[in-house]
Design a protein around this motif. Structure first.
Motif, mmCIF file in Angstrom:
data_model
loop_
_atom_site.group_PDB
_atom_site.id
_atom_site.type_symbol
_atom_site.label_atom_id
_atom_site.label_comp_id
_atom_site.label_asym_id
_atom_site.label_seq_id
_atom_site.Cartn_x
_atom_site.Cartn_y
_atom_site.Cartn_z
ATOM 1 N N MET A 1 1.546 5.497 7.476
ATOM 2 C CA MET A 1 0.587 6.261 8.269
ATOM 3 C C MET A 1 0.824 7.691 8.064
ATOM 4 S SD MET A 1 -1.419 4.879 10.374
ATOM 5 C CE MET A 1 -1.916 5.767 11.736
ATOM 6 N N THR A 2 1.782 8.027 7.084
ATOM 7 C CA THR A 2 1.973 9.414 6.606
ATOM 8 C C THR A 2 0.996 9.600 5.555
ATOM 9 O OG1 THR A 2 3.748 9.021 5.367
ATOM 10 C CG2 THR A 2 4.407 9.554 7.327
ATOM 11 N N LEU A 3 0.384 8.533 5.015
ATOM 12 C CA LEU A 3 -0.327 8.824 3.928
ATOM 13 C C LEU A 3 -1.821 8.999 4.322
ATOM 14 C CD1 LEU A 3 1.004 5.881 1.602
ATOM 15 C CD2 LEU A 3 1.509 8.370 1.345
ATOM 16 N N PRO A 4 -2.593 9.871 4.220
ATOM 17 C CA PRO A 4 -4.074 10.160 4.925
ATOM 18 C C PRO A 4 -4.728 9.068 4.527
ATOM 19 C CG PRO A 4 -2.993 12.093 3.820
ATOM 20 C CD PRO A 4 -1.976 11.067 3.438
ATOM 21 N N LEU A 5 -4.701 8.567 3.164
ATOM 22 C CA LEU A 5 -5.857 7.631 2.752
ATOM 23 C C LEU A 5 -5.688 6.012 3.411
ATOM 24 C CD1 LEU A 5 -8.408 6.671 1.180
ATOM 25 C CD2 LEU A 5 -6.834 6.088 -0.782
ATOM 26 N N PHE A 6 -4.121 5.888 3.643
ATOM 27 C CA PHE A 6 -3.925 4.670 4.216
ATOM 28 C C PHE A 6 -4.414 4.557 5.865
ATOM 29 C CE2 PHE A 6 -1.046 1.910 7.162
ATOM 30 C CZ PHE A 6 -1.038 0.958 6.782
ATOM 31 N N ALA A 7 -4.182 5.924 6.356
ATOM 32 C CA ALA A 7 -4.527 5.924 7.884
ATOM 33 C C ALA A 7 -6.324 5.752 8.069
ATOM 34 C CB ALA A 7 -4.185 7.373 8.360
ATOM 35 N N GLU A 8 -6.898 6.412 6.949
ATOM 36 C CA GLU A 8 -8.302 6.389 6.948
ATOM 37 C C GLU A 8 -8.787 4.980 6.557
ATOM 38 O OE1 GLU A 8 -11.617 7.264 3.411
ATOM 39 O OE2 GLU A 8 -10.190 8.986 3.976
ATOM 40 N N ASP B 1 -6.636 -11.223 -3.938
ATOM 41 C CA ASP B 1 -7.248 -10.945 -5.220
ATOM 42 C C ASP B 1 -7.090 -9.235 -5.490
ATOM 43 O OD1 ASP B 1 -9.303 -10.291 -3.279
ATOM 44 O OD2 ASP B 1 -10.756 -11.435 -4.398
ATOM 45 N N ALA B 2 -7.284 -8.600 -4.575
ATOM 46 C CA ALA B 2 -7.079 -7.008 -4.465
ATOM 47 C C ALA B 2 -5.590 -6.791 -4.801
ATOM 48 C CB ALA B 2 -7.539 -6.287 -3.318
ATOM 49 N N ALA B 3 -4.695 -7.500 -4.028
ATOM 50 C CA ALA B 3 -3.147 -7.306 -4.336
ATOM 51 C C ALA B 3 -2.867 -7.496 -5.518
ATOM 52 C CB ALA B 3 -2.335 -8.130 -3.033
ATOM 53 N N HIS B 4 -3.469 -8.662 -6.257
ATOM 54 C CA HIS B 4 -3.035 -9.062 -7.447
ATOM 55 C C HIS B 4 -3.439 -7.850 -8.613
ATOM 56 C CE1 HIS B 4 -3.439 -10.825 -11.590
ATOM 57 N NE2 HIS B 4 -2.374 -11.742 -11.142
ATOM 58 N N ALA B 5 -4.710 -7.423 -8.478
ATOM 59 C CA ALA B 5 -5.256 -6.290 -9.342
ATOM 60 C C ALA B 5 -4.343 -5.057 -9.160
ATOM 61 C CB ALA B 5 -6.506 -5.962 -8.905
ATOM 62 N N ALA C 1 0.770 -1.213 0.086
ATOM 63 C CA ALA C 1 -0.067 -0.008 -0.008
ATOM 64 C C ALA C 1 0.868 1.227 -0.010
ATOM 65 C CB ALA C 1 -0.849 -0.152 1.162
ATOM 66 N N ASP C 2 1.984 1.254 0.840
ATOM 67 C CA ASP C 2 2.599 2.351 0.852
ATOM 68 C C ASP C 2 3.553 2.850 -0.573
ATOM 69 O OD1 ASP C 2 4.085 4.553 2.192
ATOM 70 O OD2 ASP C 2 5.701 3.529 2.818
#
Length: 409
Positions: free
Chosen positions: A234-241, A175-179, A124-125
């Motif tokens: 965690m510095t990414l707002p969407l990840f923290a969300e 499956d999401a990781a693959h996409a 994700a990062d």
């Protein structure tokens, strides 16, 4: 915090069994059994493909990253700190401050273990920084065939990248990781990008072998590195969300046109699989993981009295407490330590720096602020002409002023 309705995962469960094949004992790591490599595998998941060989162990940094005390393999506590709470079955763990980077307490912090799905934090990062969240991705049969936990992506389904990240982080969908990895150039290219970012962040115990966390040759991380990766994500707002999101609706997918008996598959809600989020006061969220070789893995954060702490567990068991309960015990312990308590430090390297290896396979479609087609070229040409003309006018006026002020002879 209220509970959440978990949708039945269509193809696999997100959580491992609640029973343990062996009775609980507190793992002893004083003799550094995992200093260079994770424990021996119990299955064939790390057998190299025919014609390939297993990668060599990662070099061991000297001095230890984070401070000399973190080079120890047993329990590392601040001076004068009380003993740890009972019932911690994690073989390695670290509790750190998300804001200052201080490591508050640790056990075998640089010991090498398998991350399982907690490596999705690293995926994700990488991917959140380069993929267009509004881009629509069409599900494929290859996505649907992903091994392990799946959220239920189907061929022909239409998913925004935001929805794929929800499935990745909340429900641990392979499956999401693959996409997602397909958009980064495929699994091999994605793993290379993940490892490049880990190296840049000084996560020297970490080597991804798969984007999803399924075990593979050379897969490795440490409790210290996982703390570092989580802090950067965690510095990414969407990840923290997303790690704090309890439930979202996920799209379905159309019937197989080649199968007359198939019908359209409706959408359904997906829930966050991290129980700490629902049970611990001040929980920020986190990521769970499990494979037969990795056992239970866990990373999460919580906030109390203005302090944000993170806890990572590797090679834990479900006895005598579930991983989220062990994490809660360690968080309570660390929050109660006196101000200034520390046994080491996370480096302040950041993945925000530009790296040419982190690029998108196909550039995302981003709305342009310039007019489209030939109009854009015309406007840019007019703008450039006005800029050049303005510069020339200023130069002429300056030259005239200098002639007027020149002393007479």
């Amino acid at each position: 915090m209220t509970g959440v309705t978990y949708a039945p995962l269509p193809l696999a469960t997100a959580q491992p069994p609640t029973t343990s094949p062996t009775p609980f004992t507190t793992p002893n790591t004083d003799n550094c059994p995992n200093k260079t490599t994770p424990p021996p595998p119990i299955d064939t998941s790390e057998v190299p493909a025919p014609g390939e060989s297993a990668p060599k162990p990662l070099p061991i940094p000297n001095p230890p990253i984070g401070g000399d005390r973190l080079g120890g393999c047993g329990v590392v506590l601040p001076s004068g700190a009380p003993g740890l709470p009972e019932g911690i079955s994690a073989t390695a763990f670290v509790v750190s401050d998300l804001d200052t980077g201080k490591v508050l307490v640790a056990k075998d912090p640089h010991g090498r273990y398998r991350p399982a799905s907690t490596i999705k934090v690293l995926l994700a990062d990488v991917a959140l920084r380069v993929l267009d969240l509004n881009k629509v991705v069409i599900g494929t049969q290859e996505d649907a065939n992903a091994d392990g936990t799946r959220v239920g992506i189907g061929p022909g389904g239409r998913y925004t990248n935001r929805q794929l990240f929800q499935a990745l982080i909340m429900a641990s969908g392979n499956d999401a990781a693959h996409a997602i990895s397909a958009q980064l150039g495929g699994d091999e290219a994605t793993v290379a990008k993940m490892n490049s970012m880990a190296d840049r962040l000084q996560a020297k115990d970490t080597r991804a072998a798969t984007p999803s966390g399924l075990d593979g040759p050379g897969m490795s991380t440490s409790a210290y590195d996982l703390s570092l990766l989580f802090r950067d994500a965690m510095t990414l707002p969407l990840f923290a969300e997303l790690i704090h999101t309890e439930q979202v609706d996920f799209p379905g997918y159309p019937a197989d046109p080649k199968n007359t008996d198939d019908k359209d598959h409706p959408g359904y809600p997906i829930g966050n699989d991290n129980h700490l989020l629902f049970e611990y006061d001040g929980a920020l969220g986190g990521k769970t993981g499990y494979t037969d070789d990795a056992r239970q893995t866990f990373v999460a954060g919580a906030q109390r009295n203005g302090h944000r702490l993170a806890v990572t567990l590797l090679k834990a068991d479900v006895l005598p407490f579930r991983p989220w309960e062990q994490a809660a015990k360690l968080l309570d312990y660390a929050f109660a330590l006196p101000s200034g308590a520390s046994v080491g430090q996370l480096p302040n390297a950041s993945a925000k720096s530009t790296d040419s290896t982190v690029v998108v396979a196909s550039p995302p479609v981003i709305a342009s602020t310039e007019p489209a087609d030939d109009t854009a070229s015309d406007h840019r040409g007019l703008r450039n002409t006005l800029i050049v003309g303005g510069v020339i006018l200023v130069l002429v006026l300056l030259a005239g002023a200098r002639r007027m002020n020149r002393p007479r002879r």
